[in-house]
Design a protein around this motif. Sequence first.
Motif, PDB file in Angstrom:
ATOM      1  N   GLY A 189       0.825  -1.205   0.000  1.00 54.73           N
ATOM      2  CA  GLY A 189       0.000   0.000   0.000  1.00 54.73           C
ATOM      3  C   GLY A 189       0.856   1.250   0.000  1.00 54.73           C
ATOM      4  O   GLY A 189       2.083   1.201  -0.124  1.00 54.73           O
ATOM      5  N   PHE A 190       0.205   2.383   0.136  1.00 51.51           N
ATOM      6  CA  PHE A 190       0.904   3.670   0.158  1.00 51.51           C
ATOM      7  C   PHE A 190       1.431   3.946   1.561  1.00 51.51           C
ATOM      8  O   PHE A 190       0.737   3.709   2.550  1.00 51.51           O
ATOM      9  N   ALA A 191       2.627   4.469   1.635  1.00 51.50           N
ATOM     10  CA  ALA A 191       3.173   4.908   2.919  1.00 51.50           C
ATOM     11  C   ALA A 191       2.357   6.115   3.395  1.00 51.50           C
ATOM     12  O   ALA A 191       1.744   6.818   2.591  1.00 51.50           O
ATOM     13  N   PRO A 192       2.338   6.374   4.700  1.00 48.34           N
ATOM     14  CA  PRO A 192       1.584   7.526   5.210  1.00 48.34           C
ATOM     15  C   PRO A 192       1.975   8.820   4.488  1.00 48.34           C
ATOM     16  O   PRO A 192       3.155   9.094   4.277  1.00 48.34           O
ATOM     17  N   GLY A 193       0.982   9.588   4.087  1.00 47.33           N
ATOM     18  CA  GLY A 193       1.220  10.870   3.435  1.00 47.33           C
ATOM     19  C   GLY A 193       1.461  10.810   1.944  1.00 47.33           C
ATOM     20  O   GLY A 193       1.555  11.854   1.294  1.00 47.33           O
ATOM     21  N   VAL A 194       1.566   9.633   1.360  1.00 47.07           N
ATOM     22  CA  VAL A 194       1.877   9.517  -0.064  1.00 47.07           C
ATOM     23  C   VAL A 194       0.633   9.596  -0.941  1.00 47.07           C
ATOM     24  O   VAL A 194       0.609  10.331  -1.929  1.00 47.07           O
ATOM     25  N   ALA A 195      -0.428   8.875  -0.600  1.00 43.51           N
ATOM     26  CA  ALA A 195      -1.614   8.794  -1.467  1.00 43.51           C
ATOM     27  C   ALA A 195      -2.186  10.166  -1.788  1.00 43.51           C
ATOM     28  O   ALA A 195      -2.635  10.399  -2.907  1.00 43.51           O
ATOM     29  N   GLU A 196      -2.156  11.088  -0.842  1.00 42.98           N
ATOM     30  CA  GLU A 196      -2.738  12.407  -1.094  1.00 42.98           C
ATOM     31  C   GLU A 196      -1.877  13.291  -2.000  1.00 42.98           C
ATOM     32  O   GLU A 196      -2.304  14.374  -2.384  1.00 42.98           O
ATOM     33  N   HIS A 197      -0.690  12.815  -2.380  1.00 41.34           N
ATOM     34  CA  HIS A 197       0.195  13.619  -3.238  1.00 41.34           C
ATOM     35  C   HIS A 197       0.546  12.959  -4.572  1.00 41.34           C
ATOM     36  O   HIS A 197       1.210  13.581  -5.399  1.00 41.34           O
ATOM     37  N   VAL A 198       0.115  11.717  -4.799  1.00 44.67           N
ATOM     38  CA  VAL A 198       0.580  11.000  -5.998  1.00 44.67           C
ATOM     39  C   VAL A 198       0.178  11.674  -7.302  1.00 44.67           C
ATOM     40  O   VAL A 198       0.820  11.463  -8.324  1.00 44.67           O
ATOM     41  N   PHE A 199      -0.870  12.505  -7.301  1.00 49.60           N
ATOM     42  CA  PHE A 199      -1.292  13.180  -8.522  1.00 49.60           C
ATOM     43  C   PHE A 199      -0.683  14.577  -8.656  1.00 49.60           C
ATOM     44  O   PHE A 199      -0.918  15.273  -9.633  1.00 49.60           O
ATOM     45  N   ASP A 200       0.121  15.003  -7.680  1.00 46.36           N
ATOM     46  CA  ASP A 200       0.793  16.307  -7.756  1.00 46.36           C
ATOM     47  C   ASP A 200       1.936  16.249  -8.760  1.00 46.36           C
ATOM     48  O   ASP A 200       2.732  15.291  -8.749  1.00 46.36           O
ATOM     49  N   PRO A 201       2.037  17.268  -9.631  1.00 49.62           N
ATOM     50  CA  PRO A 201       3.154  17.276 -10.584  1.00 49.62           C
ATOM     51  C   PRO A 201       4.502  17.244  -9.855  1.00 49.62           C
ATOM     52  O   PRO A 201       4.687  17.922  -8.839  1.00 49.62           O
ATOM     53  N   PHE A 202       5.392  16.438 -10.356  1.00 45.63           N
ATOM     54  CA  PHE A 202       6.769  16.288  -9.877  1.00 45.63           C
ATOM     55  C   PHE A 202       6.889  15.560  -8.539  1.00 45.63           C
ATOM     56  O   PHE A 202       7.980  15.467  -7.984  1.00 45.63           O
ATOM     57  N   PHE A 203       5.796  15.013  -8.017  1.00 44.97           N
ATOM     58  CA  PHE A 203       5.886  14.217  -6.797  1.00 44.97           C
ATOM     59  C   PHE A 203       6.325  12.808  -7.173  1.00 44.97           C
ATOM     60  O   PHE A 203       5.763  12.180  -8.063  1.00 44.97           O
ATOM     61  N   THR A 204       7.344  12.320  -6.513  1.00 42.44           N
ATOM     62  CA  THR A 204       7.814  10.958  -6.745  1.00 42.44           C
ATOM     63  C   THR A 204       8.392  10.384  -5.462  1.00 42.44           C
ATOM     64  O   THR A 204       8.879  11.133  -4.607  1.00 42.44           O
ATOM     65  N   THR A 205       8.313   9.090  -5.325  1.00 46.05           N
ATOM     66  CA  THR A 205       8.940   8.412  -4.200  1.00 46.05           C
ATOM     67  C   THR A 205      10.240   7.747  -4.639  1.00 46.05           C
ATOM     68  O   THR A 205      10.908   7.103  -3.844  1.00 46.05           O
ATOM     69  N   LYS A 206      10.582   7.928  -5.915  1.00 47.19           N
ATOM     70  CA  LYS A 206      11.809   7.328  -6.447  1.00 47.19           C
ATOM     71  C   LYS A 206      13.010   8.207  -6.103  1.00 47.19           C
ATOM     72  O   LYS A 206      12.877   9.403  -5.864  1.00 47.19           O
ATOM     73  N   PRO A 207      14.204   7.611  -6.119  1.00 50.22           N
ATOM     74  CA  PRO A 207      15.398   8.405  -5.840  1.00 50.22           C
ATOM     75  C   PRO A 207      15.659   9.418  -6.952  1.00 50.22           C
ATOM     76  O   PRO A 207      15.164   9.253  -8.076  1.00 50.22           O
ATOM     77  N   PRO A 208      16.423  10.467  -6.660  1.00 50.66           N
ATOM     78  CA  PRO A 208      16.734  11.476  -7.687  1.00 50.66           C
ATOM     79  C   PRO A 208      17.294  10.836  -8.962  1.00 50.66           C
ATOM     80  O   PRO A 208      18.096   9.911  -8.906  1.00 50.66           O
ATOM     81  N   GLY A 209      16.801  11.312 -10.100  1.00 52.78           N
ATOM     82  CA  GLY A 209      17.256  10.805 -11.383  1.00 52.78           C
ATOM     83  C   GLY A 209      16.528   9.560 -11.860  1.00 52.78           C
ATOM     84  O   GLY A 209      16.776   9.066 -12.954  1.00 52.78           O
ATOM     85  N   LYS A 210      15.602   9.016 -11.072  1.00 52.93           N
ATOM     86  CA  LYS A 210      14.920   7.778 -11.430  1.00 52.93           C
ATOM     87  C   LYS A 210      13.460   7.987 -11.831  1.00 52.93           C
ATOM     88  O   LYS A 210      12.783   7.043 -12.175  1.00 52.93           O
ATOM     89  N   GLY A 211      12.947   9.178 -11.744  1.00 52.83           N
ATOM     90  CA  GLY A 211      11.566   9.434 -12.126  1.00 52.83           C
ATOM     91  C   GLY A 211      11.282  10.917 -12.102  1.00 52.83           C
ATOM     92  O   GLY A 211      11.876  11.667 -11.325  1.00 52.83           O
ATOM     93  N   THR A 212      10.376  11.359 -12.960  1.00 54.24           N
ATOM     94  CA  THR A 212      10.062  12.788 -13.035  1.00 54.24           C
ATOM     95  C   THR A 212       8.887  13.173 -12.159  1.00 54.24           C
ATOM     96  O   THR A 212       8.681  14.343 -11.870  1.00 54.24           O
ATOM     97  N   GLY A 213       8.059  12.203 -11.775  1.00 53.70           N
ATOM     98  CA  GLY A 213       6.872  12.519 -10.998  1.00 53.70           C
ATOM     99  C   GLY A 213       5.770  13.130 -11.840  1.00 53.70           C
ATOM    100  O   GLY A 213       4.907  13.829 -11.321  1.00 53.70           O
ATOM    101  N   LEU A 214       5.786  12.871 -13.136  1.00 54.06           N
ATOM    102  CA  LEU A 214       4.769  13.442 -14.018  1.00 54.06           C
ATOM    103  C   LEU A 214       3.712  12.444 -14.480  1.00 54.06           C
ATOM    104  O   LEU A 214       2.626  12.845 -14.897  1.00 54.06           O
ATOM    105  N   GLY A 215       3.981  11.160 -14.411  1.00 50.66           N
ATOM    106  CA  GLY A 215       3.071  10.159 -14.968  1.00 50.66           C
ATOM    107  C   GLY A 215       1.660  10.232 -14.416  1.00 50.66           C
ATOM    108  O   GLY A 215       0.690  10.332 -15.166  1.00 50.66           O
ATOM    109  N   LEU A 216       1.505  10.194 -13.106  1.00 49.55           N
ATOM    110  CA  LEU A 216       0.169  10.204 -12.529  1.00 49.55           C
ATOM    111  C   LEU A 216      -0.477  11.578 -12.603  1.00 49.55           C
ATOM    112  O   LEU A 216      -1.706  11.678 -12.695  1.00 49.55           O
TER     113      LEU A 216
END
Length: 98
Positions: free
Chosen positions: A28-55
Amino acid sequence: MNGSGRIDILARAGSEGIELEIGDSGPGFAPGVAEHVFDPFFTTKPPGKGTGLGLSICYAIMNELGGRIACGNRPQGGAWFRMVLPLAEDGAGAARDE
């Protein structure tokens, strides 16, 4: 990962249109993550591994089509995503000969 996870997919015609729900049996989602997954540039991946734009792009497309997308944690464990798309009225959106 041991490959023993489960993905559940449900598609149906609902009162608001076509509904699609996808859930899994993962952590599941870690606390505080689900409410931000649709925010532009939000990612839980390490730097350089994702842009946070897909969702955020998925969210924008769903809104443009008059639908919506949401996510959260399942009570039994795992995460879920739910999408609802309205039905086209009077053939609107159907392919047309030009």
